[in-house]
Design an enzyme around this catalytic site. Structure first.
Site, short mmCIF file in Angstrom:
data_model
loop_
_atom_site.label_atom_id
_atom_site.label_comp_id
_atom_site.label_asym_id
_atom_site.label_seq_id
_atom_site.Cartn_x
_atom_site.Cartn_y
_atom_site.Cartn_z
N ASP A 1 -7.44 -7.35 -4.04
CA ASP A 1 -6.74 -8.57 -3.59
C ASP A 1 -7.04 -9.66 -4.60
O ASP A 1 -8.20 -9.91 -4.91
CB ASP A 1 -7.23 -8.99 -2.21
CG ASP A 1 -6.22 -9.89 -1.49
OD1 ASP A 1 -5.80 -10.89 -2.10
OD2 ASP A 1 -5.86 -9.58 -0.34
N SER B 1 -4.04 -8.15 -10.36
CA SER B 1 -2.75 -8.34 -9.70
C SER B 1 -1.87 -7.11 -9.85
O SER B 1 -1.82 -6.49 -10.92
CB SER B 1 -2.03 -9.55 -10.30
OG SER B 1 -0.71 -9.65 -9.78
N SER C 1 9.10 -2.47 5.82
CA SER C 1 9.27 -3.47 6.87
C SER C 1 10.58 -3.21 7.61
O SER C 1 11.55 -2.72 7.01
CB SER C 1 9.30 -4.88 6.28
OG SER C 1 9.62 -5.84 7.26
N TYR D 1 12.80 -10.23 0.25
CA TYR D 1 11.95 -9.33 1.03
C TYR D 1 12.72 -8.07 1.39
O TYR D 1 12.20 -6.95 1.28
CB TYR D 1 11.49 -10.07 2.28
CG TYR D 1 10.40 -9.41 3.07
CD1 TYR D 1 9.09 -9.38 2.60
CD2 TYR D 1 10.67 -8.84 4.31
CE1 TYR D 1 8.07 -8.79 3.33
CE2 TYR D 1 9.66 -8.25 5.06
CZ TYR D 1 8.36 -8.23 4.57
OH TYR D 1 7.37 -7.64 5.30
N LYS E 1 11.55 -4.34 0.18
CA LYS E 1 11.08 -3.36 1.15
C LYS E 1 12.01 -2.15 1.23
O LYS E 1 11.55 -1.01 1.42
CB LYS E 1 10.93 -4.01 2.53
CG LYS E 1 9.80 -5.03 2.59
CD LYS E 1 8.47 -4.47 2.11
CE LYS E 1 7.30 -5.40 2.39
NZ LYS E 1 6.02 -4.86 1.88
N ALA F 1 2.58 -7.19 12.93
CA ALA F 1 1.29 -7.74 13.33
C ALA F 1 1.28 -9.24 13.07
O ALA F 1 1.96 -9.72 12.15
CB ALA F 1 0.15 -7.08 12.56
#
Length: 302
Positions: A39, A74, A153, A166, A170, A198
């Protein structure tokens, strides 16, 4: 029932400093896995960096008796992706599991989103996936073993307003997972996609007051199964949200055959094209060939 464990396995988890990634890291570590906690500590929009989150997770894992190392490279560059995988090889000598969870979050209308914001999201979610999958896959081929879990997603299937970057990212990961699944099949390498729901910092700006309990720890067991050596599925998509676990898949209508089509013929038959006959649900591993075979078979019937 025997407990599913990861003793002797090494897992690399991107975006593991917070939220879902942290839940995955802590679960696998508690089951014996050695974990590379990746991360770079970027802000929600994907900018900046902070080594703190990754180090904090490593400290928590070690305090609980597990083994882990932090990596703050990264995923947005080929060099970063290679360095993340190298961290596993240098620290533990192998890589058995790769979970690509790193991502960013922003909202912008299709007509207004800047190219920089669009590309930044692709660099983290989609290209970031490739940047870590390719070097990990090479090691897995040599070891004749691997488990890869990519984070898709529902937004990549159905999409929402103001999230074009996004949705593109995805949905693109589905193709990457399929490629891994097909090319890795004979080498005991499996790849699947988790479609998680979540409440984490990624949902900032969304009113979640009416949501049922849906913490990251509720998703982690599904990812744990997909990452386990006993996982016997590949090229599939699994939903996990608020305690509900389901499989998502693509299907084709039966369709109809005509030897010669015109625009008017398409218009006249659109209902039958869209809805007619049983649905074809084709397995990913043979779906391309099955699609052609079934389509060609209709020409014989016509």
């Amino acid at each position: 029932m025997t407990e599913k464990r990861f003793d002797g396995r090494v897992a690399v988890i991107t975006g593991a400093g917070r939220g879902l990634g942290r839940a995955y890291a802590e679960l696998l570590a508690s089951k014996g896995a050695k974990v590379v906690v990746n991360d770079n500590g970027a802000a929600l929009a994907g900018t900046g960096s902070d080594a703190g989150p990754a180090r904090e997770v490593v400290q928590a894992i070690k305090a609980a008796g597990g083994e882990a190392v932090a990596c703050t490279e990264s995923v947005t560059t080929r060099e970063g992706g290679q360095a993340i995988v190298d961290a596993a090889m240098d620290s533990f000598g192998r890589i058995d599991v790769l979970i690509h969870n790193a991502g960013n979050s922003l909202f912008a209308p299709l007509g207004e989103i800047s190219y920089e914001d669009f590309r930044n999201s692709l660099d983290i979610h989609l290209l970031g996936g490739f940047h870590v999958v390719q070097p990990a896959f090479r090691h897995m081929l040599k070891a004749n073993y691997g488990r890869i879990v990519l984070t898709g997603s529902i937004g990549g299937l159905y999409t929402m307003p103001n999230t074009v970057q996004y949705a593109v990212s995805k949905s693109g990961l589905i193709g990457l997972s399929n490629a891994v699944s097909i090319e890795g099949a004979e080498h005991n390498i499996r790849s699947n996609i988790i479609l998680p729901g979540a409440v984490t910092r990624m949902g900032e700006g969304i009113d979640t007051t009416g949501f049922p309990p849906m913490g990251p720890e509720m998703v982690a067991p599904v990812v744990g199964w997909l990452a386990h050596e006993d996982c016997d599925v590949s090229g599939e998509l699994y939903i996990s949200v608020a305690g509900r676990v389901a499989r998502a898949y693509f299907a084709e209508s039966e369709g109809i055959y005509l030897p010669d089509w015109t625009i008017d013929a398409v218009a006249e038959n659109i209902d039958a094209i869209r809805k007619g006959g049983p649905q074809w649900i084709l397995p990913q591993q043979t779906g391309f060939a099955d699609h052609l075979a079934r389509s060609f078979e209709m020409t014989k019937k016509g």
